[in-house]
Motif scaffolding. Structure first.
Motif, PDB file in Angstrom:
ATOM      1  N   ASP A 130       0.810  -1.217   0.000  1.00  0.00           N
ATOM      2  CA  ASP A 130       0.000   0.000   0.000  1.00  0.00           C
ATOM      3  C   ASP A 130       0.843   1.266   0.000  1.00  0.00           C
ATOM      4  O   ASP A 130       0.330   2.343  -0.332  1.00  0.00           O
ATOM      5  N   TYR A 131       2.094   1.160   0.379  1.00  0.00           N
ATOM      6  CA  TYR A 131       2.929   2.358   0.558  1.00  0.00           C
ATOM      7  C   TYR A 131       3.766   2.612  -0.684  1.00  0.00           C
ATOM      8  O   TYR A 131       4.938   2.274  -0.764  1.00  0.00           O
ATOM      9  N   LYS A 132       3.096   3.264  -1.638  1.00  0.00           N
ATOM     10  CA  LYS A 132       3.685   3.556  -2.938  1.00  0.00           C
ATOM     11  C   LYS A 132       3.817   5.065  -3.135  1.00  0.00           C
ATOM     12  O   LYS A 132       3.131   5.854  -2.482  1.00  0.00           O
ATOM     13  N   ASN A 133       4.670   5.433  -4.091  1.00  0.00           N
ATOM     14  CA  ASN A 133       4.726   6.830  -4.488  1.00  0.00           C
ATOM     15  C   ASN A 133       3.738   7.081  -5.625  1.00  0.00           C
ATOM     16  O   ASN A 133       3.012   6.174  -6.057  1.00  0.00           O
ATOM     17  N   ALA A 134       3.711   8.323  -6.128  1.00  0.00           N
ATOM     18  CA  ALA A 134       2.737   8.685  -7.156  1.00  0.00           C
ATOM     19  C   ALA A 134       2.940   7.909  -8.448  1.00  0.00           C
ATOM     20  O   ALA A 134       1.996   7.748  -9.236  1.00  0.00           O
ATOM     21  N   ALA A 135       4.153   7.417  -8.649  1.00  0.00           N
ATOM     22  CA  ALA A 135       4.450   6.631  -9.854  1.00  0.00           C
ATOM     23  C   ALA A 135       4.092   5.169  -9.697  1.00  0.00           C
ATOM     24  O   ALA A 135       4.269   4.372 -10.619  1.00  0.00           O
ATOM     25  N   LYS A 137       5.407   3.043  -7.412  1.00  0.00           N
ATOM     26  CA  LYS A 137       6.506   2.229  -6.907  1.00  0.00           C
ATOM     27  C   LYS A 137       6.372   2.020  -5.402  1.00  0.00           C
ATOM     28  O   LYS A 137       6.187   2.980  -4.647  1.00  0.00           O
ATOM     29  N   VAL A 138       6.455   0.764  -4.947  1.00  0.00           N
ATOM     30  CA  VAL A 138       6.458   0.487  -3.511  1.00  0.00           C
ATOM     31  C   VAL A 138       7.751   1.025  -2.918  1.00  0.00           C
ATOM     32  O   VAL A 138       8.846   0.754  -3.432  1.00  0.00           O
ATOM     33  N   LEU A 139       7.611   1.786  -1.850  1.00  0.00           N
ATOM     34  CA  LEU A 139       8.774   2.455  -1.269  1.00  0.00           C
ATOM     35  C   LEU A 139       9.423   1.616  -0.172  1.00  0.00           C
ATOM     36  O   LEU A 139       8.802   0.728   0.406  1.00  0.00           O
ATOM     37  N   ASP A 140      10.665   1.942   0.116  1.00  0.00           N
ATOM     38  CA  ASP A 140      11.427   1.258   1.153  1.00  0.00           C
ATOM     39  C   ASP A 140      11.906   2.272   2.175  1.00  0.00           C
ATOM     40  O   ASP A 140      11.864   3.492   1.945  1.00  0.00           O
ATOM     41  N   LEU A 141      12.380   1.762   3.307  1.00  0.00           N
ATOM     42  CA  LEU A 141      12.809   2.614   4.403  1.00  0.00           C
ATOM     43  C   LEU A 141      13.883   3.607   3.967  1.00  0.00           C
ATOM     44  O   LEU A 141      13.782   4.813   4.233  1.00  0.00           O
ATOM     45  N   GLU A 142      14.905   3.138   3.302  1.00  0.00           N
ATOM     46  CA  GLU A 142      16.066   3.990   3.030  1.00  0.00           C
ATOM     47  C   GLU A 142      15.742   5.123   2.068  1.00  0.00           C
ATOM     48  O   GLU A 142      16.244   6.237   2.236  1.00  0.00           O
ATOM     49  N   SER A 143      14.896   4.878   1.080  1.00  0.00           N
ATOM     50  CA  SER A 143      14.584   5.952   0.139  1.00  0.00           C
ATOM     51  C   SER A 143      13.854   7.099   0.839  1.00  0.00           C
ATOM     52  O   SER A 143      14.158   8.275   0.615  1.00  0.00           O
ATOM     53  N   VAL A 144      12.903   6.766   1.692  1.00  0.00           N
ATOM     54  CA  VAL A 144      12.170   7.807   2.423  1.00  0.00           C
ATOM     55  C   VAL A 144      13.094   8.506   3.414  1.00  0.00           C
ATOM     56  O   VAL A 144      13.084   9.749   3.528  1.00  0.00           O
ATOM     57  N   CYS A 145      13.902   7.742   4.127  1.00  0.00           N
ATOM     58  CA  CYS A 145      14.801   8.337   5.121  1.00  0.00           C
ATOM     59  C   CYS A 145      15.857   9.233   4.474  1.00  0.00           C
ATOM     60  O   CYS A 145      16.252  10.257   5.045  1.00  0.00           O
ATOM     61  N   LEU A 187       6.059   7.998   6.694  1.00  0.00           N
ATOM     62  CA  LEU A 187       6.949   7.021   7.305  1.00  0.00           C
ATOM     63  C   LEU A 187       6.335   6.442   8.576  1.00  0.00           C
ATOM     64  O   LEU A 187       6.422   5.234   8.830  1.00  0.00           O
ATOM     65  N   TYR A 188       5.720   7.289   9.362  1.00  0.00           N
ATOM     66  CA  TYR A 188       5.046   6.835  10.587  1.00  0.00           C
ATOM     67  C   TYR A 188       3.985   5.771  10.272  1.00  0.00           C
ATOM     68  O   TYR A 188       3.928   4.717  10.901  1.00  0.00           O
ATOM     69  N   GLU A 189       3.144   6.046   9.284  1.00  0.00           N
ATOM     70  CA  GLU A 189       2.110   5.088   8.892  1.00  0.00           C
ATOM     71  C   GLU A 189       2.728   3.812   8.329  1.00  0.00           C
ATOM     72  O   GLU A 189       2.296   2.693   8.652  1.00  0.00           O
ATOM     73  N   ALA A 190       3.752   3.979   7.478  1.00  0.00           N
ATOM     74  CA  ALA A 190       4.373   2.817   6.830  1.00  0.00           C
ATOM     75  C   ALA A 190       5.064   1.906   7.832  1.00  0.00           C
ATOM     76  O   ALA A 190       4.975   0.670   7.727  1.00  0.00           O
ATOM     77  N   VAL A 191       5.740   2.475   8.802  1.00  0.00           N
ATOM     78  CA  VAL A 191       6.430   1.677   9.818  1.00  0.00           C
ATOM     79  C   VAL A 191       5.432   0.864  10.618  1.00  0.00           C
ATOM     80  O   VAL A 191       5.615  -0.345  10.847  1.00  0.00           O
ATOM     81  N   THR A 251       1.751  10.855  -1.147  1.00  0.00           N
ATOM     82  CA  THR A 251       0.592  11.460  -0.497  1.00  0.00           C
ATOM     83  C   THR A 251       0.218  10.612   0.709  1.00  0.00           C
ATOM     84  O   THR A 251       0.219   9.376   0.633  1.00  0.00           O
ATOM     85  N   THR A 252      -0.093  11.270   1.813  1.00  0.00           N
ATOM     86  CA  THR A 252      -0.559  10.568   3.005  1.00  0.00           C
ATOM     87  C   THR A 252      -1.701  11.361   3.616  1.00  0.00           C
ATOM     88  O   THR A 252      -1.894  12.543   3.297  1.00  0.00           O
ATOM     89  N   SER A 253      -2.482  10.741   4.474  1.00  0.00           N
ATOM     90  CA  SER A 253      -3.635  11.422   5.068  1.00  0.00           C
ATOM     91  C   SER A 253      -3.640  11.284   6.574  1.00  0.00           C
ATOM     92  O   SER A 253      -3.029  10.369   7.146  1.00  0.00           O
ATOM     93  N   HIS A 254      -4.344  12.204   7.214  1.00  0.00           N
ATOM     94  CA  HIS A 254      -4.431  12.243   8.678  1.00  0.00           C
ATOM     95  C   HIS A 254      -5.840  12.669   9.060  1.00  0.00           C
ATOM     96  O   HIS A 254      -6.417  13.576   8.454  1.00  0.00           O
ATOM     97  N   PHE A 255      -6.407  12.007  10.068  1.00  0.00           N
ATOM     98  CA  PHE A 255      -7.725  12.375  10.597  1.00  0.00           C
ATOM     99  C   PHE A 255      -7.496  13.483  11.613  1.00  0.00           C
ATOM    100  O   PHE A 255      -7.091  13.248  12.737  1.00  0.00           O
ATOM    101  N   GLN A 256      -7.768  14.698  11.212  1.00  0.00           N
ATOM    102  CA  GLN A 256      -7.436  15.890  12.000  1.00  0.00           C
ATOM    103  C   GLN A 256      -8.510  16.209  13.033  1.00  0.00           C
ATOM    104  O   GLN A 256      -9.686  16.020  12.809  1.00  0.00           O
TER     105      GLN A 256
END
Length: 433
Positions: A130-135, A137-145, A187-191, A251-256
């Motif tokens: 579920d944790y993909k970028n706009a293109a 691609k499934v993302l990994d820890l190091e790319s985001v960090c 990153l918080y959601e993905a972890v 893109t990520t979302s938060h229930f504000q």
């Protein structure tokens, strides 16, 4: 905190008072009516908010166990345990605080320390699908960090609250800040969703490293007050196309927003008035929830020593980015462990009442033989808490149900006088997830 952390003008106090009714010999009366020493228990549960059956069952439980009961002993006081996030309040104060911390760049970490914390105890490799970028691609820890390293180094060097000279308003307009906010919350959601709460819950509180208890408490209060003034809504953060970095656009979302749950605050007061002690068990940082639970302006009036949650190692009163040694992770089975260790070991018995909303509360809701009622705030969740929700639904006509299901309306945060819940953005209430 909740089971998978996907969610998330300060109202005047003034709890709605219950209508006069009778349930199992219990008088449901307005608070102005003084309770004579030998009278039946006086219970203040708002009929406009409670499911009638739940109100009746809780009132009867108080009559059996409270100070008006002939079997009551002050030396063996019964007690109740409440989860905090999405049970005692609407939404999640730890998640709200993370966004507040990001929006105010409220960190006391050097770029090197920040770089270490965002990777701390998180397994390397890809996140879930579920944790993909706009293109796509499934993302990994190091790319985001890697992108966050670059963003934070810029923000640290330029923001006047850290090592720079520019105002927060100026900094928030930069693509580095916008990238930082979107990717850190992503990153918080993905972890959490990839590696579970055993990794994710300690990880998010490591951002308090180098702060004092007083500094974090002040930050938590400011976040509470700000979120109580916000509308309840889903908001999206998208990183700028002008700064794709290694991870790309995400893109990520938060229930504000947060709302006080006056139904719970009034129930806590009613328990105490009837000689039943009140405790909070939370999977957020203990000191963060203590601000909310104990500050009189929020109306819950819980004693500080009665708040049990996550704990960090400290150097004096300064937090370290290390989970407290020999202190259980206060989630799921860990909540039961903490209750047994801190309460049952001293009292000799378990809680008479437990309230929760998620898989993180499943164990404490069902693990104690003394618990007469497990109240599940209905968030239409599946998983283990869904099993208890179904058990409550199936027992709807039983004389002495073990579990009760209480509905709410997510657009307002208010409880509803039914077992069904109306999710944010939906038009039809539902009973089960």
């Amino acid at each position: 905190m909740q089971d998978s952390k996907s969610t998330n003008k300060q109202p005047r106090r003034g709890f709605l008072q219950g209508l006069v009714a009778t349930a199992a010999g219990v008088t449901l009366a307005a608070p102005a009516m003084a309770k004579p020493a030998t009278s039946a228990a006086t219970v203040h549960l708002d009929a406009a908010k409670w499911s009638p059956r739940n109100r009746e069952m809780v009132a009867a439980m108080i009559a059996r166990n409270g100070s008006a009961s002939k079997n009551y002993s002050a030396k063996r006081k019964p007690y109740a345990v409440f989860d905090w996030d999405n049970t005692s309040i609407m939404n999640d104060c730890e998640e709200a605080l993370l966004i507040y911390q990001i929006n105010h760049l409220a960190f006391k970490l050097t770029p090197a320390e920040f770089s270490a914390v965002i990777r701390q105890n998180v397994p390397v490799g890809n996140f879930t699908a579920d944790y993909k970028n706009a293109a796509g691609k499934v993302l990994d820890l190091e790319s985001v960090c890697t992108d966050l390293d670059s963003d934070y180094a810029y923000l640290h060097a330029n923001y006047k609250g850290l090592a720079g000279s520019r105002s927060l308003e100026e900094i928030m307009e930069t693509p580095q800040f916008q990238d930082f906010r979107a990717k850190l919350y992503f990153l918080y959601e993905a972890v959490n969703d990839t590696h579970g709460v055993n990794v994710g819950y300690p990880w998010v509180i490591y951002f308090f490293a180098n702060m004092t208890v007083a500094e974090v408490s002040a930050l938590a209060e400011a976040s509470n007050d700000a979120n109580l003034g916000m509308g309840l809504s889903k908001i999206k953060f998208t990183s700028p196309t002008s700064l794709p970095g290694v991870a790309g656009v995400i893109t990520t979302s938060h229930f504000q927003g947060i709302r006080l749950c006056t139904e719970v605050a009034t129930l806590m007061d009613t328990f105490r008035q009837n000689g039943i002690d009140v405790y909070v068990s939370t999977a957020s940082l203990e000191d963060v929830v203590a601000v909310f639970a104990t500050n009189p302006k929020y109306g819950y009036h819980v004693k500080r020593e009665n708040v049990l949650g996550l704990r960090l190692e400290q150097n004096g009163d300064v937090y370290k980015n290390a989970y407290r040694k020999d202190w259980p992770l206060n989630w799921g089975p860990g909540k039961t462990v903490v209750i047994k260790r801190e309460l049952v070991a001293k009292k000799g018995y378990g809680p008479v009442f437990v309230a929760g909303d998620s898989d993180g509360d499943y164990d404490m809701l069902r693990d104690f033989k003394e618990t007469e009622i497990g109240l599940v705030v209905n968030r239409l969740k599946k998983g283990k808490i869904g099993e208890l929700s179904k058990a409550a639904s199936d027992a709807a006509k039983e004389a002495n149900p073990r579990f009760l299901l209480q509905g709410r309306q997510e657009s307002t945060g208010n409880w509803l006088p039914v077992e069904t819940t109306l999710k944010l953005g939906k038009t039809a209430p539902a009973l089960l997830g």
